[in-house]
Design a protein around this motif. Structure first.
Motif, PDB file in Angstrom:
ATOM      1  N   GLY A 141       0.792  -1.229   0.000  1.00 12.60           N
ATOM      2  CA  GLY A 141       0.000   0.000   0.000  1.00 12.60           C
ATOM      3  C   GLY A 141       0.817   1.268   0.000  1.00 12.60           C
ATOM      4  O   GLY A 141       0.261   2.361  -0.166  1.00 12.60           O
ATOM      5  N   ALA A 142       2.116   1.154   0.192  1.00 17.03           N
ATOM      6  CA  ALA A 142       2.990   2.328   0.198  1.00 17.03           C
ATOM      7  C   ALA A 142       3.832   2.326  -1.075  1.00 17.03           C
ATOM      8  O   ALA A 142       4.569   1.367  -1.336  1.00 17.03           O
ATOM      9  CB  ALA A 142       3.888   2.321   1.430  1.00 17.03           C
ATOM     10  N   THR A 143       3.739   3.380  -1.842  1.00 12.22           N
ATOM     11  CA  THR A 143       4.452   3.443  -3.118  1.00 12.22           C
ATOM     12  C   THR A 143       5.964   3.352  -2.920  1.00 12.22           C
ATOM     13  O   THR A 143       6.674   2.697  -3.698  1.00 12.22           O
ATOM     14  CB  THR A 143       4.103   4.742  -3.857  1.00 12.22           C
ATOM     15  OG1 THR A 143       2.680   4.828  -4.000  1.00 12.22           O
ATOM     16  CG2 THR A 143       4.744   4.777  -5.231  1.00 12.22           C
ATOM     17  N   ALA A 144       6.472   3.956  -1.834  1.00 12.18           N
ATOM     18  CA  ALA A 144       7.913   3.934  -1.595  1.00 12.18           C
ATOM     19  C   ALA A 144       8.408   2.517  -1.340  1.00 12.18           C
ATOM     20  O   ALA A 144       9.510   2.141  -1.765  1.00 12.18           O
ATOM     21  CB  ALA A 144       8.256   4.833  -0.415  1.00 12.18           C
ATOM     22  N   CYS A 145       7.594   1.702  -0.651  1.00  6.81           N
ATOM     23  CA  CYS A 145       8.011   0.333  -0.341  1.00  6.81           C
ATOM     24  C   CYS A 145       7.788  -0.598  -1.531  1.00  6.81           C
ATOM     25  O   CYS A 145       8.670  -1.372  -1.894  1.00  6.81           O
ATOM     26  CB  CYS A 145       7.248  -0.182   0.878  1.00  6.81           C
ATOM     27  SG  CYS A 145       7.719  -1.848   1.385  1.00  6.81           S
ATOM     28  N   SER A 146       6.604  -0.536  -2.140  1.00 11.18           N
ATOM     29  CA  SER A 146       6.321  -1.433  -3.266  1.00 11.18           C
ATOM     30  C   SER A 146       7.213  -1.132  -4.462  1.00 11.18           C
ATOM     31  O   SER A 146       7.503  -2.022  -5.269  1.00 11.18           O
ATOM     32  CB  SER A 146       4.847  -1.323  -3.666  1.00 11.18           C
ATOM     33  OG  SER A 146       4.523   0.003  -4.049  1.00 11.18           O
ATOM     34  N   GLY A 147       7.678   0.114  -4.588  1.00 11.72           N
ATOM     35  CA  GLY A 147       8.568   0.437  -5.688  1.00 11.72           C
ATOM     36  C   GLY A 147       9.919  -0.215  -5.575  1.00 11.72           C
ATOM     37  O   GLY A 147      10.612  -0.419  -6.584  1.00 11.72           O
ATOM     38  N   ARG A 148      10.330  -0.560  -4.353  1.00 10.71           N
ATOM     39  CA  ARG A 148      11.616  -1.230  -4.159  1.00 10.71           C
ATOM     40  C   ARG A 148      11.515  -2.738  -4.353  1.00 10.71           C
ATOM     41  O   ARG A 148      12.545  -3.416  -4.394  1.00 10.71           O
ATOM     42  CB  ARG A 148      12.154  -0.933  -2.756  1.00 10.71           C
ATOM     43  CG  ARG A 148      12.546   0.511  -2.542  1.00 10.71           C
ATOM     44  CD  ARG A 148      13.369   0.662  -1.267  1.00 10.71           C
ATOM     45  NE  ARG A 148      12.607   0.252  -0.093  1.00 10.71           N
ATOM     46  CZ  ARG A 148      11.836   1.077   0.612  1.00 10.71           C
ATOM     47  NH1 ARG A 148      11.703   2.348   0.220  1.00 10.71           N
ATOM     48  NH2 ARG A 148      11.183   0.644   1.667  1.00 10.71           N
ATOM     49  N   HIS A 149      10.315  -3.283  -4.457  1.00 11.05           N
ATOM     50  CA  HIS A 149      10.104  -4.719  -4.613  1.00 11.05           C
ATOM     51  C   HIS A 149       9.204  -4.939  -5.826  1.00 11.05           C
ATOM     52  O   HIS A 149       7.977  -4.793  -5.754  1.00 11.05           O
ATOM     53  CB  HIS A 149       9.476  -5.311  -3.355  1.00 11.05           C
ATOM     54  CG  HIS A 149      10.265  -5.062  -2.102  1.00 11.05           C
ATOM     55  ND1 HIS A 149      11.388  -5.794  -1.771  1.00 11.05           N
ATOM     56  CD2 HIS A 149      10.112  -4.135  -1.108  1.00 11.05           C
ATOM     57  CE1 HIS A 149      11.882  -5.347  -0.627  1.00 11.05           C
ATOM     58  NE2 HIS A 149      11.134  -4.345  -0.201  1.00 11.05           N
ATOM     59  N   SER A 150       9.826  -5.281  -6.926  1.00 12.23           N
ATOM     60  CA  SER A 150       9.079  -5.374  -8.189  1.00 12.23           C
ATOM     61  C   SER A 150       7.993  -6.442  -8.145  1.00 12.23           C
ATOM     62  O   SER A 150       6.987  -6.338  -8.857  1.00 12.23           O
ATOM     63  CB  SER A 150      10.053  -5.665  -9.334  1.00 12.23           C
ATOM     64  OG  SER A 150      10.773  -6.873  -9.085  1.00 12.23           O
TER      65      SER A 150
END
Length: 754
Positions: A141-150
């Motif tokens: 749900g957090a763009t910063a976190c999901s962006g680091r895990h493809s």
């Protein structure tokens, strides 16, 4: 005949029989009985019509090899991850002896089963915390976190995909704890069919009440209770996943009213089914007085299927489209883990009260921790489960988020639990230091004794120190109750402190100590950081050790030793514990002993080393009184009294061993002072069971019989000692020498084997 049974770690029939040529007499690839090829006779002859041993004036020797029940398959090393379940199952069997307190004994078993049920809920709740909260709710749900895990991109709200809705992310992530529950059910059912489904011999119950439960016909066949507990724990796991989907969603659903009403109905159904699960666990314990082969088919099938149906409804309810919903913060997991921790603490204290009440009715001075070993072990199981849950959650949160602090992290309760590991290790290290100092003192005392036992021989200081140190180290086994008591009390105090800290502050230890003095703040931050890393390191070592066991036979044997000791007992409290090998081994030995004595009328010695001595004693209890009188016991390196009698007094206490001594044929026990596992049995009555301690080493210096230095054997190579052959010959001579000859139905012209 002499039937040899090996101990922990396993061995080969060739080594047991001292012959490279052996043949399998009966059994399969899992457990079997072997003989030397020259003793087996021609293929067409029955297995008891042999002459090889008699031609040398020795008994025919057979070897029962059961090591594949515990350490034969490398994949079983991964059962180390089920350690909390195995530990709580041990607590069930560690109650004090109280033959006249039936209701209190049942209450003790009920409390242990409830502790075991809470561990299943804790494990699945931890999986839900990692999969649903940390991964699907917070990181995806957090763009910063999901962006680091493809691999989370399809769940991110930035992608506006179908799975990006918070409820649908949760429903998808619920597959992980659901699969974990299904895997545990599968392993439990499969291992029961492979190892524990062998029926014991049917016979009438013992008339002697002092014989104990081990003499009951149904002791080694827990099919009914195992099926009930397996169904209940599977349902509890599925209901935990359903609750993790339903109740966080219900907090959001105030409008529209229809979804809110459906959520309330679903929540009420979950609570009602959970109450049914608890009632099933409480309703019935073990039925040992008779061989109970019923399975309660409708209950066993209906309980998990009903829970699965509620889980599917919960997934539909959570995945329903809610346009205004978005993920923020963490899912409400703190109340769940705090409540579980409180329940486990209350159950452990109640269990201690019940255990002490049983102990004071008939106190046994040799019982470990004055009968409180079971509650201490149950508390240890809860601590292992809680610390592992907290450590894994913290490590996953650190892996997902790193040091960027874009996630709220795991529940505060789990962080406090993981932070308790470093101070607990400090206490353990201090206790270990005290034990090391005690060993040093005992070694100095033993050096004087060694000198006194070898008067007139030249002094060898190094030799004296080695013997004294080995004897002192062997005595550490008797200090295990002290170590467990320290661990239990420390765990209870630190657990109470962690629960209080999480409830009063609502913050992790490092943040809660921000306003405190500098030493307190540094200690809190260090404990929180080290706690998560230590648990992660421990789990990594477990997995690495398990992978190594696939290729390394020595590692596989080492891991097997752990299970040889921990999985002797049936799964009476937790169905997901590793399987009980004795539910296969004891019936094997009972069938072999009973059928051989009936066919031949010969004399038989059950010869057991280490854990094998426990198996032969358990098998002797299962024999009929008439057969038992025609069997002798030879035990060596035996933990029957030193470990089992002290830690499991209700089943191996002095009354039970004395009753077996009265009913069995002659019995001799060999031991050494240098043995850290075996010891005297201290069985009252005549003739004495315990042989005088064997000399170890056999010679202090060089002698004509021992021109090279004799090794310190400790727990191994008892059969090579001349005292072993003398004890076996003495048993055969005392074992009813006037027994009738072999029956006419056997081969003509042959004498019955010894």
């Amino acid at each position: 005949m002499e039937l040899l049974v090996h101990g922990v770690g396993g061995t080969t029939p060739e080594k047991m029989l001292g012959d490279p040529r052996t043949v399998r007499v009966t059994g399969d690839d899992t457990a079997a009985v072997f003989r030397r090829a020259e003793d087996a006779g021609p293929p067409e002859a029955p297995d008891d019509a042999t002459t090889g041993g008699r031609s040398r004036g020795e008994p025919v020797r057979e070897a029962y090899v059961w090591c594949n029940l515990t350490s034969g398959n490398g994949s079983r090393a991964l059962w180390l991850l089920l350690l909390p379940f195995m530990v709580v199952n041990l607590a069930h069997w560690m109650r004090p002896a109280a033959p006249d307190r039936t209701r209190t004994v049942r209450l003790y078993g009920l409390l242990v089963r409830l502790v075991a049920l809470s561990l299943t809920v804790l494990l699945v709740a931890a999986a839900c915390e990692v999969a649903l909260d940390l991964v699907a709710w917070q990181c995806a749900g957090a763009t910063a976190c999901s962006g680091r895990h493809s691999w989370l991109a399809f769940l991110s709200p930035a992608g506006h995909g179908w799975w990006s809705a918070p409820g649908r992310r949760l429903a998808l992530a619920a597959l992980v704890p659901t699969a974990l529950t299904a895997l545990l059910w599968y392993l439990s059912h499969r291992t029961w069919s492979a190892y524990e489904s062998h029926r014991p011999m049917a016979r009438t119950p013992e008339a002697d009440p002092n014989a104990g439960a081990l003499a009951s016909p149904g002791f080694w066949y827990g099919r009914r209770l195992g099926a009930r507990l397996r169904a209940a724990h599977t349902a509890a796991g599925l209901l935990t996943v359903a609750a993790a989907l339903t109740f966080p969603t219900l907090r959001h659903d105030h409008h529209p009213a229809l979804l809110h009403t459906l959520g309330l109905l679903l929540g009420a159904a979950l609570l009602g089914w959970a109450l049914t699960v608890v009632l099933v666990v409480c309703r019935r314990g073990r039925s040992e007085a008779r061989l109970d082969s019923r399975t309660d088919r409708h209950l066993v099938r209906g309980l998990p299927l009903g829970a699965l149906a509620l889980l599917l409804l919960a997934a539909l309810y959570a995945g329903w489209s809610r346009p205004g919903r978005h993920s923020a913060g963490r899912l409400p997991g703190d109340p769940v883990f705090s409540t579980l921790m409180l329940i486990q603490g209350v159950l452990a204290v109640a269990l201690a009260v019940v255990a002490y009440d049983l102990y004071r009715r008939d106190p046994d001075p040799r019982a470990a921790m004055r009968g409180l070993g079971g509650p201490a072990v149950a508390l240890l199981a809860c601590a292992l489960g809680g610390v592992a849950s907290g450590g894994v959650a913290q490590r996953v949160a650190d892996w997902l988020d790193g040091t960027r602090s874009s996630l709220s992290g795991p529940p505060v309760t789990l962080t406090w639990q993981a932070s308790a590991i470093p101070p607990l290790l400090v206490v353990l290290l201090a206790t270990t230091g005290l034990l090391a100092a005690r060993v040093a003192r005992l070694a100095r005392v033993e050096r004087e004794r060694v000198r006194d036992q070898h008067p007139g021989e030249p002094e060898d200081p190094a030799r004296t120190r080695a013997i004294a140190r080995t004897r002192a180290m062997a005595g550490l086994t008797d200090r295990a109750p002290l170590l467990l008591a320290v661990v239990a009390v420390t765990t209870l105090l630190f657990g109470a402190a962690a629960l209080t800290g999480s409830l009063t502050t609502g913050l992790p230890p490092a943040r809660a100590a921000h306003g405190a003095d500098e030493p307190v703040r540094i200690a809190a931050e260090t404990a929180q950081a080290l706690g998560s890393w230590l648990v992660g390191l421990g789990l990594l070592l477990f997995v690495t050790w398990g992978r190594r066991a696939y290729k390394d036979a020595s590692a596989r044997r080492t891991i097997g030793i752990l299970w040889d000791v921990g999985t002797f007992w049936p799964r009476a409290a937790h169905p997901f514990a590793p399987p009980c090998y004795a539910e296969r081994a004891v019936p094997d030995l009972t069938w072999r002993t009973a059928t051989w004595t009936e066919r031949t009328g010969g004399r038989l010695v059950l010869s057991g080393h280490s854990q094998g001595s426990v198996l032969v004693a358990a098998a002797a209890w299962q024999l009929t009184p008439a057969t038992r009188e025609r069997v002798a016991l030879l035990t060596y390196g035996s933990p029957l009294e030193r470990l089992y009698g002290r830690w499991f007094p209700a089943h191996f206490g002095p009354d039970a061993l004395a009753a077996l001594h009265r009913d069995i044929g002659p019995w001799t026990n060999l031991y050494r002072r240098t043995d850290p596992i075996g010891g005297p049995l201290r069985v009252p009555g005549e003739p004495q069971v315990d042989h005088e301690p064997l000399a170890d080493p056999r010679a202090y210096g060089r002698t004509p019989e021992h021109p090279l230095p004799a090794p310190i054997l400790g727990h191994s190579d008892y059969q090579d000692d001349p005292a072993f052959a003398r004890a076996r010959a003495h048993l055969l001579a005392r074992l009813h020498p006037g027994l009738p000859a072999q029956r006419p139905a056997d081969r003509e012209g042959e004498e019955p084997p010894d």
